[in-house]
Write a protein that holds these residues in place. Sequence first.
Motif: not given
Lengths: 142, 129
Positions: B87-110
């Motif tokens: 699997l491929k996990i594509i992450l976008n982590v952006s820090p803000a005040e005391n928190i992290y905004h996390v966006k992620a996709d998981i893509i399989d081998n198809d």
Amino acid sequence: MFPLKKGKEIETLIAQREPIVMVDALYDYAENEADTGLTITQENLFCDGQQLTETGLIEHIAQSASVFVGYKAWLAGKPIAMGYIGEVKKFKLNTLPKIGQEIQTKVKLLHEVMGLLLMEAQTFVNGQMIVNCQMKLFLNPA
Amino acid sequence: MVATLDTYFEVENIIQLPDSVVFNVRLNPYCPIYEGHFPARHIAPGVCQIEMIRKCAEQICGKRLIINYLKQCKFLKLITPDTHSHLKIILNVSPAENIYHVKADIIDNDNELCVNLTAEMTPQTFNEN
């Protein structure tokens, strides 16, 4: 409260088996809702240190929804279905429960269409809400 | 023996892109969780994909993170470890005040999207126990 089903009896209502059974009591059932429980033990797969993780809570909520569906099927004399999470939405965490505590969950069915269930859930420890969320569940015959 | 999730997956490599980080991971089809999920057909539990995303986000931040708010996590395709362990996990982590905004996709081998997540995570404070 005297449970309708408890311990291993829960396995007659859901397709999950150890080590991932995350409900150990069904306390109440009505047409569109159910009350479930789980006592968190040291052996729980989703414990980290002394706490149950957020993902453990989500799995408990998903299986609570499956217990609701399974009990409904059992009352109707139908076989149980395999449930998969389709979506988790607006999951708000207040606190993580600890080993030894019992979590109690109320799941409500908001909508059902073609094997897709929209549920709402609230989880409590000693009457205090620790988490709430919405969930979509897909059902497949087991 | 007490079953754990420690053997659930392994990170094979990490690729840093300009606006995201890609984790190439491999699921372990022999993880004890599949004995119960499900005995007749091994399916990766949706919550374990969320846990993988959390662990990858922790690696990016270098901190233990708690998922305080899961705005949305959609499961679009079942993951079966016996046939689709890479699997491929594509992450976008952006820090803000005391928190992290996390966006992620998981893509399989198809090359199909299996999971899409948007969450807020906070560093864990060790005032517990």
